[in-house]
Design a protein around this motif. Structure first.
Motif, PDB file in Angstrom:
ATOM      1  N   ASN A   8     -13.969  -6.219  10.758  1.00  0.00           N
ATOM      2  CA  ASN A   8     -14.103  -6.602  12.161  1.00  0.00           C
ATOM      3  C   ASN A   8     -14.781  -7.965  12.183  1.00  0.00           C
ATOM      4  N   GLY A   9     -13.991  -9.006  12.382  1.00  0.00           N
ATOM      5  CA  GLY A   9     -14.535 -10.357  12.307  1.00  0.00           C
ATOM      6  C   GLY A   9     -14.893 -10.696  10.882  1.00  0.00           C
ATOM      7  N   ASP A  10     -16.149 -11.069  10.660  1.00  0.00           N
ATOM      8  CA  ASP A  10     -16.582 -11.476   9.330  1.00  0.00           C
ATOM      9  C   ASP A  10     -17.141 -10.318   8.506  1.00  0.00           C
ATOM     10  N   GLY A  11     -17.215  -9.130   9.082  1.00  0.00           N
ATOM     11  CA  GLY A  11     -17.832  -8.019   8.372  1.00  0.00           C
ATOM     12  C   GLY A  11     -16.988  -6.764   8.384  1.00  0.00           C
ATOM     13  N   PHE A  12     -17.531  -5.698   7.751  1.00  0.00           N
ATOM     14  CA  PHE A  12     -16.887  -4.390   7.725  1.00  0.00           C
ATOM     15  C   PHE A  12     -17.773  -3.381   8.436  1.00  0.00           C
ATOM     16  N   PHE A  13     -17.131  -2.442   9.130  1.00  0.00           N
ATOM     17  CA  PHE A  13     -17.851  -1.432   9.869  1.00  0.00           C
ATOM     18  C   PHE A  13     -17.187  -0.077   9.636  1.00  0.00           C
ATOM     19  N   TRP A  14     -17.917   0.995   9.996  1.00  0.00           N
ATOM     20  CA  TRP A  14     -17.361   2.335   9.859  1.00  0.00           C
ATOM     21  C   TRP A  14     -16.022   2.410  10.602  1.00  0.00           C
ATOM     22  N   ALA A  15     -15.079   3.099  10.012  1.00  0.00           N
ATOM     23  CA  ALA A  15     -13.763   3.250  10.643  1.00  0.00           C
ATOM     24  C   ALA A  15     -13.477   4.732  10.832  1.00  0.00           C
ATOM     25  N   THR A  16     -13.098   5.111  12.043  1.00  0.00           N
ATOM     26  CA  THR A  16     -12.698   6.492  12.292  1.00  0.00           C
ATOM     27  C   THR A  16     -11.195   6.663  12.107  1.00  0.00           C
ATOM     28  N   ARG A  17     -10.461   5.565  12.237  1.00  0.00           N
ATOM     29  CA  ARG A  17      -9.005   5.583  12.019  1.00  0.00           C
ATOM     30  C   ARG A  17      -8.721   4.581  10.924  1.00  0.00           C
ATOM     31  N   ALA A  18      -8.245   5.088   9.796  1.00  0.00           N
ATOM     32  CA  ALA A  18      -8.226   4.274   8.586  1.00  0.00           C
ATOM     33  C   ALA A  18      -7.012   3.361   8.472  1.00  0.00           C
ATOM     34  N   HIS A  19      -6.065   3.438   9.389  1.00  0.00           N
ATOM     35  CA  HIS A  19      -4.861   2.638   9.179  1.00  0.00           C
ATOM     36  C   HIS A  19      -4.175   2.316  10.498  1.00  0.00           C
ATOM     37  N   SER A  20      -3.253   1.356  10.441  1.00  0.00           N
ATOM     38  CA  SER A  20      -2.452   0.970  11.604  1.00  0.00           C
ATOM     39  C   SER A  20      -1.179   1.806  11.608  1.00  0.00           C
ATOM     40  N   GLU A  21      -0.261   1.489  12.531  1.00  0.00           N
ATOM     41  CA  GLU A  21       1.021   2.196  12.586  1.00  0.00           C
ATOM     42  C   GLU A  21       1.807   2.015  11.295  1.00  0.00           C
ATOM     43  N   LYS A  22       1.716   0.838  10.710  1.00  0.00           N
ATOM     44  CA  LYS A  22       2.431   0.561   9.460  1.00  0.00           C
ATOM     45  C   LYS A  22       1.490   0.897   8.315  1.00  0.00           C
ATOM     46  N   SER A  23       1.523   2.149   7.881  1.00  0.00           N
ATOM     47  CA  SER A  23       0.580   2.654   6.900  1.00  0.00           C
ATOM     48  C   SER A  23       1.333   3.242   5.720  1.00  0.00           C
ATOM     49  N   ALA A  24       0.597   3.640   4.687  1.00  0.00           N
ATOM     50  CA  ALA A  24       1.222   4.266   3.522  1.00  0.00           C
ATOM     51  C   ALA A  24       2.024   5.477   3.974  1.00  0.00           C
ATOM     52  N   GLY A  25       3.273   5.538   3.536  1.00  0.00           N
ATOM     53  CA  GLY A  25       4.193   6.577   3.980  1.00  0.00           C
ATOM     54  C   GLY A  25       5.117   6.107   5.083  1.00  0.00           C
ATOM     55  N   ARG A  26       4.690   5.132   5.857  1.00  0.00           N
ATOM     56  CA  ARG A  26       5.520   4.563   6.924  1.00  0.00           C
ATOM     57  C   ARG A  26       5.404   3.047   6.895  1.00  0.00           C
ATOM     58  N   TYR A  27       5.596   2.483   5.727  1.00  0.00           N
ATOM     59  CA  TYR A  27       5.326   1.065   5.514  1.00  0.00           C
ATOM     60  C   TYR A  27       6.590   0.226   5.397  1.00  0.00           C
ATOM     61  N   GLY A  28       7.685   0.806   4.974  1.00  0.00           N
ATOM     62  CA  GLY A  28       8.854   0.025   4.622  1.00  0.00           C
ATOM     63  C   GLY A  28       8.732  -0.411   3.177  1.00  0.00           C
ATOM     64  N   PRO A  29       9.596  -1.289   2.663  1.00  0.00           N
ATOM     65  CA  PRO A  29      10.708  -1.963   3.338  1.00  0.00           C
ATOM     66  C   PRO A  29      11.971  -1.088   3.370  1.00  0.00           C
ATOM     67  N   ILE A  30      13.151  -1.702   3.360  1.00  0.00           N
ATOM     68  CA  ILE A  30      14.411  -1.005   3.581  1.00  0.00           C
ATOM     69  C   ILE A  30      14.604   0.163   2.613  1.00  0.00           C
ATOM     70  N   LYS A  31      14.267  -0.016   1.339  1.00  0.00           N
ATOM     71  CA  LYS A  31      14.507   1.052   0.356  1.00  0.00           C
ATOM     72  C   LYS A  31      13.726   2.316   0.682  1.00  0.00           C
ATOM     73  N   LYS A  32      12.655   2.208   1.463  1.00  0.00           N
ATOM     74  CA  LYS A  32      11.809   3.348   1.755  1.00  0.00           C
ATOM     75  C   LYS A  32      12.571   4.452   2.472  1.00  0.00           C
TER      76      LYS A  32
ATOM     77  N   ILE B  92       0.812  -1.215   0.000  1.00  0.00           N
ATOM     78  CA  ILE B  92       0.000   0.000   0.000  1.00  0.00           C
ATOM     79  C   ILE B  92       0.844   1.262   0.000  1.00  0.00           C
ATOM     80  N   ASP B  93       2.143   1.153   0.296  1.00  0.00           N
ATOM     81  CA  ASP B  93       3.014   2.312   0.199  1.00  0.00           C
ATOM     82  C   ASP B  93       3.422   2.559  -1.249  1.00  0.00           C
ATOM     83  N   HIS B  94       3.468   1.501  -2.013  1.00  0.00           N
ATOM     84  CA  HIS B  94       3.816   1.591  -3.432  1.00  0.00           C
ATOM     85  C   HIS B  94       2.625   2.042  -4.257  1.00  0.00           C
ATOM     86  N   SER B  95       1.460   1.491  -3.969  1.00  0.00           N
ATOM     87  CA  SER B  95       0.245   1.794  -4.725  1.00  0.00           C
ATOM     88  C   SER B  95      -0.950   1.452  -3.860  1.00  0.00           C
ATOM     89  N   ASN B  96      -1.815   2.436  -3.626  1.00  0.00           N
ATOM     90  CA  ASN B  96      -2.949   2.138  -2.749  1.00  0.00           C
ATOM     91  C   ASN B  96      -4.262   2.759  -3.206  1.00  0.00           C
TER      92      ASN B  96
END
Length: 851
Positions: free
Chosen positions: A648-672, A553-557
């Motif tokens: 969330n489990g088997d379904g999708f729900f509204w999200a107020t925070r769209a990403h985890s700590e490892k997100s686009a822009g801070r995803y890696g890998p080494i070349k990043k 997702i850092d390369h193309s999202n």
């Protein structure tokens, strides 16, 4: 005495080490080879210590196995040079037979050449090593000039007595190289052959950037260097360079501005640049071309990647009117081609600009990684400076640039109205196969998969689904022996399997670079039918049906109005398909079906979080039924908005925070770590040899960044890393917690760290003489990365730069741990590798550790 100790003794001396007085050439060489090599690996794999020992000399009695030579064995052979030029024609090698069987991959080979000479005392010199991958002088490695560009002259120190040189050669078939040592002209040297210059436009004031390479040829760090620009009708400009590290080079961006409009009738303007510090100064001249606005010209800009000066070439439209809006054809050049030459292969269009980015260099990065980023930067600069119809942006390229068109087109399909790859190859592995890589032969399957997962994004065949809304015209010479037609036909086959429309034009009897007749333009890039195809296409920025696939997702999202924010399993393929139906509005001159509700159907694979960008351009206010994998979510659309949904489990729900700590822009890998401004930081808290090694490794990366990326980067000691630097730069650290004070400060806050000669990975401990390469957010500023090159013991300090990421096809994940056997076996010498989890923690499930 050790080379590093000699160097350090003179660093604190008030005077420079004197230079040689005359050119030195080695008249007699001994060579060893050829040895089979794997593509994009660079490992000869003969033995671990060739050239690494300061007192190494060839043993003619030693016999080495070679796959290429009849009988399978080679020994050191003697050869004479002519004015520093060495031509090696290997005996008993059936090149044609090998190529007939294995193709080009079979005749890729490496070799070593050894030579020595004497010096009456410790001296400085400049090394010219053309068509050489790298060279080793008295046990210390230095960069060569593998493409023979001729601008790289590497400052070195010769010791008193015998000096031993090992050059490493690579290429297809027999080898030829040049090796000379020439006198140092002074403490500072301006490299005019590699100046990046703009063109000035006649009748207009000039204000543009240039890139000026400057080399510190001395054993001391030089401070407060003044660079002065002068010329007729040129404002005198002075810029201060804070410091340049000993024996290193930096390419400085400088602004050049005219006093008034450029009115000269001459075709170029002479510019003088002076570099000075203390009482020393050196002066060089270079020329800036003067062009009319209606002819092809070069424009420069400052890159946000590294603050360097880069250029692109522009062919303006016929009868250009700056008040009119035009289409834009972005063309990617082939290997070895300059962008300024690429646009000259096209005829002027009355409907479009033709623009050629550089890929950072004429070989660059195969339009991947920094080549792709350069393309995107140029596109934005063109849109900022010219009136471009963003729904008529077209993508094309030839050869390596044809591959670039596929790669960029499948990565960013929503930018373009259409694409036309010409003679474009598929991927590294399918173009010139990798089956002879030591890594392919010796690495454990559970290990090498982490490299291949990083490389997956570079194979456009795997992401052809993304062309759902992208019209494609493929052009191919039927007799092309450089990029054979099977490459284009492979794309056609899998586009057909997807049920996608395309046009394939294979021109019978034509080779790689061709023209049908003598009319202006070069048909393999500017064929009339191909240009007519482009002209007829207009992008729909709000398609009703989107198919989008990514593995990083850092390369193309994002594609059109959907973005993948998080994958369920990182680096595995994520796919999202969206269809929009019902209650639609007038678009593209047709009225879509009206119903009481709008329905958006989403189906996904391996997507954890995604965002929809809803807009009045394709949806009208009212009730929306969003169906995700059969699950219905109903809401009212009132105005343009972004809506995020998280699994969330088997379904999708509204999200107020769209990403985890490892997100686009801070995803890696080494070349990043090298995708945005960075500094190279060498550790100074160890003993003198550790400090010099850390500095030398930073220096080697600095040369590589200049040579391969036309880039700008600074080298700093750990003692000069300030809060401002931590705030604004990624830190590339050389050393370990004992030898680098920054690492001592942050080591225990990293996912992996070195402690008492071992690597600690959560509950696991990896012991031995090891090297660790690791990327993660900087604990001192999580908005930036820290990348470390570390060794557990002094025995492996010199190997911390063995695995480089500064080339296309490296495939390094988030971390890599290896020992000296990697010199022979590549990834077969890697003891652990993998990715950190979504919170940048070590996870055994995402890693390989050798038992």
């Amino acid at each position: 005495m050790n080379y590093y100790i000699i160097l350090l003794l003179f660093i604190n001396n008030l005077s420079f080490i004197p230079g040689i007085n005359d050119t030195i050439t080695i008249h007699q060489w001994q060579y060893l080879g050829p040895f089979s090599m794997g593509m994009r690996e660079g490992i000869i794999g003969v033995e671990e210590n060739i050239g690494l020992l300061e007192d190494f000399e060839p043993d003619k009695r030693s016999i080495y196995p070679s796959l290429l030579v009849q009988g399978g064995k080679v020994t050191w052979q003697t050869i004479e040079s002519a004015n520093g030029i060495v031509k090696i024609e290997y005996e008993n090698v059936l090149w044609d037979s090998i190529q007939d069987y294995y193709g080009a991959a079979g005749v890729l080979c490496g070799a070593y050449a050894y030579g020595d000479f004497s010096s009456g005392s410790t001296r400085r010199a400049l090394v010219i090593a053309q068509d050489v991958s790298s060279f080793i002088l008295n046990g210390v490695g230095f960069p060569g000039d593998p493409y023979g560009d001729g601008f790289l002259q590497v400052p070195v120190v010769l010791k008193e007595g015998k000096n031993r040189v090992i050059v490493k050669l690579s290429g297809f078939g027999d080898h030829e190289f040049t090796f000379k040592l020439i006198p140092v002209p002074g403490p500072l040297m301006l490299i005019t052959k590699d100046i990046t210059t703009p063109d000035f436009l006649r009748g207009e004031p000039a204000c543009a950037w240039a890139g000026i390479p400057i080399v510190n040829t001395t054993n001391q760090r030089l401070f407060d260097i003044q660079l002065k620009i002068e010329g007729v009708n040129i404002k005198t400009g002075i810029q201060t360079v804070a410091n340049i590290t000993p024996f290193s080079a930096v390419k400085i961006p400088l602004n050049i501005e005219s006093e008034a409009k450029i009115e000269t009738e001459e075709d170029s303007i002479l510019i003088t640049i002076t570099a000075s510090f203390n009482t020393f100064s050196t002066q060089e001249d270079f020329w800036i071309k003067v062009k009319h606005r209606d002819e092809a010209y070069v424009k420069t800009f400052i890159s946000s990647i590294d603050n360097s000066c880069q250029y692109y070439a522009i062919l303006p439209p016929e009868n250009y009117n700056e008040d009119s809006s035009y289409a834009l054809i972005m063309t990617c050049h082939g290997a070895g081609v300059e962008a300024r030459g690429q646009v000259k292969a096209y005829t002027k269009k009355d409907w479009a600009f033709v623009v050629a980015p550089t890929n950072r260099r004429r070989f660059g990065f195969d339009w991947q990684d920094w080549g792709r980023l350069d393309f995107l930067e140029v596109l934005e600069d063109v849109k900022k400076n010219f009136k471009i119809d963003t729904n008529r942006i077209y993508l094309t390229g030839h050869s390596m640039g044809g591959h670039g068109a596929w790669h960029i087109g499948m990565t960013h399909p929503d930018i373009f109205a259409a694409m036309v790859p010409s003679a474009g190859w598929t991927s590294f592995q399918l173009y010139v196969p990798w089956f002879l890589q030591k890594s392919e032969l010796f690495a454990h399957p559970d290990l090498i998969k982490y490299r291949d997962m990083v490389l997956r994004e570079d194979n456009p065949l795997l992401f052809l689904e993304n062309a759902y809304n992208l019209p494609i015209y493929l052009l191919q010479g039927g007799a092309d022996d450089n990029v054979p037609p099977i490459q284009a036909r492979m794309f056609c086959k899998y586009l057909t399997n997807l049920g996608y429309d395309y046009i394939y034009n294979e021109v019978d009897g034509k080779g790689h670079w061709w023209n049908i007749d003598s009319t202006p333009g070069t048909d393999c890039v500017d064929l009339k039918e191909m240009m007519d195809f482009l002209k007829s296409k207009v992008r729909n920025p709000y398609p009703e049906h989107i198919v989008f696939k990514t593995s990083n997702i850092d390369h193309s999202n994002q594609a059109y109005w959907v973005r993948i924010d998080e994958l369920e399993d990182i680096y595995y393929d994520g796919l999202i398909e969206i269809e929009h139906a019902g209650k639609k509005i007038l678009e593209n001159d047709r009225l879509w079906e009206q119903t009481d509700t709008c329905e958006i159907i989403v189906n996904e694979t391996n997507v954890n979080t995604f965002t929809l960008f809803l807009d009045d351009n394709f949806i009208s206010p009212g009730i929306v039924n969003l169906i995700i994998n059969g699950q219905r979510i109903t809401f009212e659309y009132r105005e343009p908005c972004e809506l995020s949904f998280k699994r969330n489990g088997d379904g999708f729900f509204w999200a107020t925070r769209a990403h985890s700590e490892k997100s686009a822009g801070r995803y890696g890998p080494i070349k990043k770590a090298y995708f945005e401004p960075f500094v190279l930081v060498y550790g100074t808290t160890g003993d003198s040899s550790s400090t010099e090694n850390n500095l030398h490794q930073a220096r080697l990366q600095s040369y590589a960044w200049w040579y391969r990326a036309n880039g700008f980067v600074e080298i700093l000691p750990d003692t000069e890393v300030t809060k401002k630097i931590i705030k604004n730069y990624n830190l590339v650290l050389f050393g370990n917690p004992v030898t680098n004070s920054i690492l001592k400060w942050i080591s225990y806050r990293l996912p992996l760290h070195i402690e008492e000669g071992r690597v600690i990975a959560d509950q696991d401990t990896i012991r031995g003489d090891l090297c660790l390469v690791e990327i993660c957010p900087n604990p001192l500023n999580p908005e930036k990365f820290v990348l470390l090159y570390s060794a557990t013991t002094k025995q492996t300090e010199r190997l911390i730069g063995l695995f480089s990421t500064l080339y296309a096809g490296a495939g390094l994940p988030d971390f890599l741990i290896y020992d000296k056997s990697a010199l022979k076996y590549g990834w077969g010498g890697v003891k652990a590798a993998g990715f950190f989890d979504k919170d940048w923690k070590f996870d055994k499930e995402l890693s390989y550790i050798e038992n």
